[in-house]
Write a protein that holds these residues in place. Structure first.
Motif, PDB file in Angstrom:
ATOM      1  N   ASP A  83       0.979  -0.971   0.252  1.00 48.29           N
ATOM      2  CA  ASP A  83       0.020   0.177  -0.294  1.00 48.29           C
ATOM      3  C   ASP A  83       0.889   1.068  -0.150  1.00 48.29           C
ATOM      4  OD1 ASP A  83      -2.335  -1.556  -0.060  1.00 48.29           O
ATOM      5  OD2 ASP A  83      -1.748  -1.489   1.822  1.00 48.29           O
ATOM      6  N   ASP A  87      -2.311   0.978 -12.520  1.00 49.31           N
ATOM      7  CA  ASP A  87      -3.627   0.854 -11.576  1.00 49.31           C
ATOM      8  C   ASP A  87      -4.121  -0.952 -12.307  1.00 49.31           C
ATOM      9  OD1 ASP A  87      -5.146   3.433 -11.516  1.00 49.31           O
ATOM     10  OD2 ASP A  87      -5.704   3.553 -14.238  1.00 49.31           O
ATOM     11  N   ASP A  88      -3.290  -1.787 -13.029  1.00 48.85           N
ATOM     12  CA  ASP A  88      -2.973  -2.611 -13.464  1.00 48.85           C
ATOM     13  C   ASP A  88      -2.000  -3.151 -12.393  1.00 48.85           C
ATOM     14  OD1 ASP A  88      -3.988  -2.197 -15.701  1.00 48.85           O
ATOM     15  OD2 ASP A  88      -2.391  -3.232 -16.916  1.00 48.85           O
ATOM     16  N   GLU A 132      -2.561  -2.814  -9.048  1.00 48.34           N
ATOM     17  CA  GLU A 132      -2.793  -2.607  -7.876  1.00 48.34           C
ATOM     18  C   GLU A 132      -4.260  -3.559  -8.494  1.00 48.34           C
ATOM     19  OE1 GLU A 132      -5.513   0.401  -5.193  1.00 48.34           O
ATOM     20  OE2 GLU A 132      -5.132   1.370  -7.274  1.00 48.34           O
ATOM     21  N   ALA A 133      -4.610  -4.200  -9.605  1.00 48.16           N
ATOM     22  CA  ALA A 133      -5.225  -4.876  -9.631  1.00 48.16           C
ATOM     23  C   ALA A 133      -4.966  -6.384  -9.524  1.00 48.16           C
ATOM     24  CB  ALA A 133      -6.141  -4.626 -11.007  1.00 48.16           C
ATOM     25  N   TRP A 135      -3.355  -7.531  -7.226  1.00 49.04           N
ATOM     26  CA  TRP A 135      -2.855  -7.506  -6.104  1.00 49.04           C
ATOM     27  C   TRP A 135      -4.159  -7.866  -5.400  1.00 49.04           C
ATOM     28  CZ3 TRP A 135       1.821  -9.831  -3.636  1.00 49.04           C
ATOM     29  CH2 TRP A 135       2.899 -10.032  -4.196  1.00 49.04           C
ATOM     30  N   GLU A 136      -5.026  -7.136  -5.576  1.00 52.83           N
ATOM     31  CA  GLU A 136      -7.004  -6.933  -4.809  1.00 52.83           C
ATOM     32  C   GLU A 136      -6.971  -8.630  -5.604  1.00 52.83           C
ATOM     33  OE1 GLU A 136      -8.736  -3.794  -6.946  1.00 52.83           O
ATOM     34  OE2 GLU A 136      -7.813  -2.596  -5.084  1.00 52.83           O
ATOM     35  N   ALA A 137      -6.787  -9.530  -6.474  1.00 56.84           N
ATOM     36  CA  ALA A 137      -7.223 -10.390  -7.432  1.00 56.84           C
ATOM     37  C   ALA A 137      -6.210 -12.096  -7.686  1.00 56.84           C
ATOM     38  CB  ALA A 137      -6.994  -9.653  -8.655  1.00 56.84           C
ATOM     39  N   THR A 184      -4.826 -14.823  -5.423  1.00 54.77           N
ATOM     40  CA  THR A 184      -5.132 -16.084  -5.074  1.00 54.77           C
ATOM     41  C   THR A 184      -4.017 -16.367  -4.055  1.00 54.77           C
ATOM     42  OG1 THR A 184      -6.612 -16.601  -6.193  1.00 54.77           O
ATOM     43  CG2 THR A 184      -6.226 -18.296  -5.021  1.00 54.77           C
ATOM     44  N   ARG A 207       0.848 -10.771   1.412  1.00 54.54           N
ATOM     45  CA  ARG A 207      -0.929 -11.409   0.554  1.00 54.54           C
ATOM     46  C   ARG A 207      -0.654 -12.486  -0.021  1.00 54.54           C
ATOM     47  NH1 ARG A 207      -2.577  -5.586  -0.194  1.00 54.54           N
ATOM     48  NH2 ARG A 207      -1.067  -4.685   1.151  1.00 54.54           N
TER      49      ARG A 207
END
Length: 248
Positions: free
Chosen positions: A94, A117-118, A120-121, A123-125, A127, A164
């Motif tokens: 972060d 943006d890619d 961040e997305a 790492w949000e997704a 598994t 993560r």
């Protein structure tokens, strides 16, 4: 600062981020700034021993630094020469995303780049790889050097990325951020996994795994585990792949 600033980077990760986003803005970088390939700028020494006179001669509007990678006396010398120094602090993903946005804006980026943006997305997704096959938390030691053995300890960017991914750093609560731990102690800790990056020490299939007999060893690209920049977009997929392969 001019409309098109002249920037010197003392941090390999930030060098890549700026060069990819704002081609032509960088006028100087360290000898360790290896990405992007073919970067054509003046080299001004290492992260720990930059040539202050050479940097000053480049007449930069801004020098990019990091509180962990660079030494305060060097940054003070640059400030004394009248140069603005932007110092980043990045110990979590972060923080990294926020600091990258701040750095790029300071370097003249008109908008947030798509790769950020890619990242961040991605790492949000992510598994998680853990837990271990028996259902227990997946724990790991993460050596960064041998002779002597040093590992990732508390409060590190690499440790946050691994968390993560569902991997708990066995030395994440150690008082030191990069402690020296004897090999027999590392083995006795009985990690479920040893993660061996190829930088700063270049661990290879023939140099590293043999020190941990009977323990799954994941050889990973160090840049994906420790760099904050465009590589963050590919890091979760590639790291998860390599960790899973080691656990098979």
């Amino acid at each position: 600062m001019s409309a098109r600033p002249r920037v010197v980077s003392l941090v390999p990760s930030l060098t890549e981020a700026v060069a990819v986003t704002l081609p032509g803005v960088l006028v100087g970088a360290t000898d360790w700034c290896s990405h992007p390939a073919g970067l054509d700028v003046v080299r001004i020494g290492g992260t720990k021993n930059p040539d202050v006179a050479a940097i000053t001669a480049l007449r930069p509007d801004l020098v990019l630094a990091n509180e962990e990678e660079n030494r305060e006396p060097d940054l003070d010398a640059l400030r004394a020469a009248g140069i603005e120094v932007l110092v980043t602090e990045i110990r979590t993903l972060d923080q990294g995303l926020r600091e990258l946005a701040r750095v790029l804006a300071a370097c003249g980026a008109p908008r947030r780049p798509r790769w950020l943006d890619d990242a961040e997305a991605a790492w949000e997704a992510v598994t998680p790889v853990g837990p271990a096959p028996d259902g227990t938390p997946l724990t790991a030691v993460v050596p960064i050097w041998r002779r002597p053995w040093m590992v990732v300890g508390r409060d590190t960017f690499a440790g946050d990325l691994l968390a993560r991914l569902g991997v708990r750093n066995l030395y994440g609560d150690h008082p030191e951020r990069y402690p020296r731990i004897p090999l027999d102690e590392l083995r006795a800790a009985a990690p479920g996994l040893v993660v061996l990056p190829d930088e700063p020490y270049r661990f290879t299939p023939d140099d590293g795994p043999e020190a941990f007999p009977g323990t799954a060893a994941a050889l990973v690209e160090g840049r994906l585990l420790t760099w904050y920049g465009p590589s963050l977009a590919e890091a979760p997929r590639a790291l998860a792949r390599d960790l899973r392969a080691a656990l098979r």
